[in-house]
Design a protein around this motif. Sequence first.
Motif, PDB file in Angstrom:
ATOM      1  N   ILE A   1       0.833  -1.204   0.000  1.00 59.06           N
ATOM      2  CA  ILE A   1       0.000   0.000   0.000  1.00 59.06           C
ATOM      3  C   ILE A   1       0.866   1.253   0.000  1.00 59.06           C
ATOM      4  CG2 ILE A   1      -1.573   1.339   1.470  1.00 59.06           C
ATOM      5  CD1 ILE A   1      -2.864  -1.444   2.116  1.00 59.06           C
ATOM      6  N   GLU A   2       1.910   1.261   0.798  1.00 60.52           N
ATOM      7  CA  GLU A   2       2.812   2.417   0.812  1.00 60.52           C
ATOM      8  C   GLU A   2       3.424   2.637  -0.565  1.00 60.52           C
ATOM      9  OE1 GLU A   2       3.217   4.776   3.058  1.00 60.52           O
ATOM     10  OE2 GLU A   2       1.766   3.748   4.327  1.00 60.52           O
ATOM     11  N   SER A   3       3.777   1.556  -1.226  1.00 59.51           N
ATOM     12  CA  SER A   3       4.329   1.658  -2.580  1.00 59.51           C
ATOM     13  C   SER A   3       3.303   2.252  -3.543  1.00 59.51           C
ATOM     14  CB  SER A   3       4.766   0.276  -3.053  1.00 59.51           C
ATOM     15  OG  SER A   3       5.170   0.321  -4.394  1.00 59.51           O
ATOM     16  N   LEU A   4       2.067   1.792  -3.464  1.00 58.76           N
ATOM     17  CA  LEU A   4       1.009   2.325  -4.329  1.00 58.76           C
ATOM     18  C   LEU A   4       0.744   3.801  -4.048  1.00 58.76           C
ATOM     19  CD1 LEU A   4      -1.434  -0.704  -4.260  1.00 58.76           C
ATOM     20  CD2 LEU A   4      -0.234   0.180  -6.274  1.00 58.76           C
ATOM     21  N   LEU A   5       0.784   4.178  -2.782  1.00 61.79           N
ATOM     22  CA  LEU A   5       0.552   5.583  -2.437  1.00 61.79           C
ATOM     23  C   LEU A   5       1.681   6.467  -2.960  1.00 61.79           C
ATOM     24  CD1 LEU A   5      -0.914   5.251   1.166  1.00 61.79           C
ATOM     25  CD2 LEU A   5      -2.141   5.781  -0.950  1.00 61.79           C
ATOM     26  N   LYS A   6       2.902   5.959  -2.933  1.00 62.89           N
ATOM     27  CA  LYS A   6       4.029   6.723  -3.479  1.00 62.89           C
ATOM     28  C   LYS A   6       3.911   6.893  -4.988  1.00 62.89           C
ATOM     29  CE  LYS A   6       7.272   5.554   0.145  1.00 62.89           C
ATOM     30  NZ  LYS A   6       8.423   4.733   0.542  1.00 62.89           N
ATOM     31  N   GLN A   7       3.198   5.962  -5.622  1.00 66.78           N
ATOM     32  CA  GLN A   7       2.969   6.037  -7.067  1.00 66.78           C
ATOM     33  C   GLN A   7       1.694   6.831  -7.380  1.00 66.78           C
ATOM     34  OE1 GLN A   7       3.073   2.066  -8.848  1.00 66.78           O
ATOM     35  NE2 GLN A   7       4.423   1.420  -7.192  1.00 66.78           N
ATOM     36  N   PHE A   8       1.108   7.454  -6.374  1.00 68.70           N
ATOM     37  CA  PHE A   8      -0.125   8.243  -6.516  1.00 68.70           C
ATOM     38  C   PHE A   8      -1.287   7.396  -7.048  1.00 68.70           C
ATOM     39  CE2 PHE A   8       3.466  11.157  -6.862  1.00 68.70           C
ATOM     40  CZ  PHE A   8       3.192  11.987  -5.784  1.00 68.70           C
ATOM     41  N   LYS A   9      -1.440   6.210  -6.468  1.00 68.92           N
ATOM     42  CA  LYS A   9      -2.535   5.302  -6.821  1.00 68.92           C
ATOM     43  C   LYS A   9      -3.353   4.983  -5.570  1.00 68.92           C
ATOM     44  CE  LYS A   9       0.010   3.084 -10.564  1.00 68.92           C
ATOM     45  NZ  LYS A   9       0.567   1.806 -11.057  1.00 68.92           N
ATOM     46  N   PRO A  10      -4.053   5.993  -5.025  1.00 70.33           N
ATOM     47  CA  PRO A  10      -4.762   5.774  -3.763  1.00 70.33           C
ATOM     48  C   PRO A  10      -5.927   4.784  -3.863  1.00 70.33           C
ATOM     49  CG  PRO A  10      -5.317   7.924  -4.646  1.00 70.33           C
ATOM     50  CD  PRO A  10      -4.209   7.365  -5.503  1.00 70.33           C
ATOM     51  N   VAL A  11      -6.604   4.722  -4.996  1.00 69.98           N
ATOM     52  CA  VAL A  11      -7.726   3.785  -5.126  1.00 69.98           C
ATOM     53  C   VAL A  11      -7.203   2.353  -5.158  1.00 69.98           C
ATOM     54  CG1 VAL A  11      -9.700   3.076  -6.531  1.00 69.98           C
ATOM     55  CG2 VAL A  11      -9.178   5.499  -6.248  1.00 69.98           C
ATOM     56  N   GLU A  12      -6.105   2.138  -5.862  1.00 70.38           N
ATOM     57  CA  GLU A  12      -5.495   0.800  -5.868  1.00 70.38           C
ATOM     58  C   GLU A  12      -5.027   0.423  -4.462  1.00 70.38           C
ATOM     59  OE1 GLU A  12      -5.389  -1.539  -8.289  1.00 70.38           O
ATOM     60  OE2 GLU A  12      -6.664  -0.124  -9.349  1.00 70.38           O
ATOM     61  N   ALA A  13      -4.507   1.409  -3.734  1.00 65.16           N
ATOM     62  CA  ALA A  13      -4.083   1.158  -2.356  1.00 65.16           C
ATOM     63  C   ALA A  13      -5.282   0.765  -1.496  1.00 65.16           C
ATOM     64  CB  ALA A  13      -3.387   2.396  -1.789  1.00 65.16           C
ATOM     65  N   LEU A  14      -6.407   1.449  -1.689  1.00 61.53           N
ATOM     66  CA  LEU A  14      -7.607   1.127  -0.919  1.00 61.53           C
ATOM     67  C   LEU A  14      -8.117  -0.268  -1.264  1.00 61.53           C
ATOM     68  CD1 LEU A  14      -9.690   2.044   1.166  1.00 61.53           C
ATOM     69  CD2 LEU A  14     -11.014   3.027  -0.708  1.00 61.53           C
ATOM     70  N   LYS A  15      -8.128  -0.601  -2.538  1.00 61.84           N
ATOM     71  CA  LYS A  15      -8.545  -1.953  -2.943  1.00 61.84           C
ATOM     72  C   LYS A  15      -7.666  -3.000  -2.270  1.00 61.84           C
ATOM     73  CE  LYS A  15     -10.231  -1.002  -7.628  1.00 61.84           C
ATOM     74  NZ  LYS A  15      -9.984  -1.283  -9.054  1.00 61.84           N
ATOM     75  N   THR A  16      -6.364  -2.779  -2.298  1.00 65.01           N
ATOM     76  CA  THR A  16      -5.428  -3.716  -1.687  1.00 65.01           C
ATOM     77  C   THR A  16      -5.682  -3.826  -0.194  1.00 65.01           C
ATOM     78  OG1 THR A  16      -3.771  -3.193  -3.366  1.00 65.01           O
ATOM     79  CG2 THR A  16      -2.972  -4.220  -1.344  1.00 65.01           C
ATOM     80  N   ALA A  17      -5.959  -2.699   0.438  1.00 70.75           N
ATOM     81  CA  ALA A  17      -6.212  -2.701   1.885  1.00 70.75           C
ATOM     82  C   ALA A  17      -7.479  -3.475   2.235  1.00 70.75           C
ATOM     83  CB  ALA A  17      -6.321  -1.257   2.394  1.00 70.75           C
ATOM     84  N   LEU A  18      -8.491  -3.354   1.395  1.00 72.41           N
ATOM     85  CA  LEU A  18      -9.769  -4.014   1.678  1.00 72.41           C
ATOM     86  C   LEU A  18      -9.750  -5.503   1.350  1.00 72.41           C
ATOM     87  CD1 LEU A  18     -12.204  -1.280   0.331  1.00 72.41           C
ATOM     88  CD2 LEU A  18     -11.700  -1.815   2.719  1.00 72.41           C
ATOM     89  N   GLU A  19      -8.846  -5.909   0.476  1.00 74.23           N
ATOM     90  CA  GLU A  19      -8.760  -7.323   0.103  1.00 74.23           C
ATOM     91  C   GLU A  19      -8.149  -8.128   1.236  1.00 74.23           C
ATOM     92  OE1 GLU A  19      -6.393  -7.211  -3.424  1.00 74.23           O
ATOM     93  OE2 GLU A  19      -8.098  -6.717  -4.688  1.00 74.23           O
ATOM     94  N   GLY A  20      -8.684  -9.304   1.440  1.00 74.40           N
ATOM     95  CA  GLY A  20      -8.090 -10.230   2.387  1.00 74.40           C
ATOM     96  C   GLY A  20      -8.155  -9.788   3.825  1.00 74.40           C
ATOM     97  N   ALA A  21      -9.192  -9.036   4.187  1.00 70.27           N
ATOM     98  CA  ALA A  21      -9.369  -8.695   5.605  1.00 70.27           C
ATOM     99  C   ALA A  21      -9.530 -10.004   6.367  1.00 70.27           C
ATOM    100  CB  ALA A  21     -10.592  -7.811   5.794  1.00 70.27           C
ATOM    101  N   PRO A  22      -8.856 -10.140   7.506  1.00 69.08           N
ATOM    102  CA  PRO A  22      -8.930 -11.417   8.223  1.00 69.08           C
ATOM    103  C   PRO A  22     -10.346 -11.710   8.712  1.00 69.08           C
ATOM    104  CG  PRO A  22      -7.682  -9.796   9.488  1.00 69.08           C
ATOM    105  CD  PRO A  22      -8.029  -9.170   8.170  1.00 69.08           C
ATOM    106  N   PRO A  23     -11.035 -12.688   8.111  1.00 71.60           N
ATOM    107  CA  PRO A  23     -12.419 -12.970   8.509  1.00 71.60           C
ATOM    108  C   PRO A  23     -12.503 -13.694   9.845  1.00 71.60           C
ATOM    109  CG  PRO A  23     -11.720 -14.534   6.838  1.00 71.60           C
ATOM    110  CD  PRO A  23     -10.574 -13.577   7.059  1.00 71.60           C
ATOM    111  N   LYS A  24     -13.527 -13.366  10.587  1.00 69.21           N
ATOM    112  CA  LYS A  24     -13.878 -14.024  11.849  1.00 69.21           C
ATOM    113  C   LYS A  24     -12.735 -14.083  12.853  1.00 69.21           C
ATOM    114  CE  LYS A  24     -17.957 -16.549  11.169  1.00 69.21           C
ATOM    115  NZ  LYS A  24     -18.894 -17.201  11.970  1.00 69.21           N
ATOM    116  N   THR A  25     -11.774 -13.194  12.777  1.00 61.31           N
ATOM    117  CA  THR A  25     -10.712 -13.204  13.778  1.00 61.31           C
ATOM    118  C   THR A  25     -11.197 -12.442  15.000  1.00 61.31           C
ATOM    119  OG1 THR A  25      -8.397 -12.758  14.247  1.00 61.31           O
ATOM    120  CG2 THR A  25      -9.526 -11.155  12.896  1.00 61.31           C
ATOM    121  N   LYS A  26     -10.872 -12.969  16.162  1.00 64.09           N
ATOM    122  CA  LYS A  26     -11.241 -12.291  17.404  1.00 64.09           C
ATOM    123  C   LYS A  26     -10.046 -11.557  17.993  1.00 64.09           C
ATOM    124  CE  LYS A  26     -14.824 -15.538  18.213  1.00 64.09           C
ATOM    125  NZ  LYS A  26     -15.821 -16.083  18.908  1.00 64.09           N
TER     126      LYS A  26
END
Length: 135
Positions: free
Chosen positions: A27-52
């Motif tokens: 995400i930091e790499s994408l933000l440095k490349q001025f790709k904030p939407v791609e960074a957001l997509k990457t951040a939202l992908e693979g959120a740890p499901p059902k973790t407590k």
Amino acid sequence: MARQEGSVEVDNVEAIIVRIEHKSRKIESLLKQFKPVEALKTALEGAPPKTKDERCKSANWIVVHRAMMAIKDVDGMFTALDPEYYDILMKYLYRGLATGDRPTCDQCLRIHEKLTERAGLGCILRSLSDTVNTV
């Protein structure tokens, strides 16, 4: 036997944390490349499901928060963001509002308004009733 299950849970948590750290670097790499939407997509992908585990939830929130705060053009974000991300984004918006931090809340409200216009009230209901993705 219970001791083994606890050990597996700890190993699983550590693996999740490592994946989140890797995602953070991407995400930091994408933000440095001025790709904030791609960074957001990457951040939202693979959120740890059902973790407590709060460490996992917090680490992932930090990554999503970083990407979300980099979004300047909210309308433009939705032209590039696929609808599959809407529900999980809504969950993170509510987490952001719960922080009480003024800049975070301002950004969450801006995105919430546009997301609700785009995805409808069903998005809110799905995010509130979702028990799999615990953010």
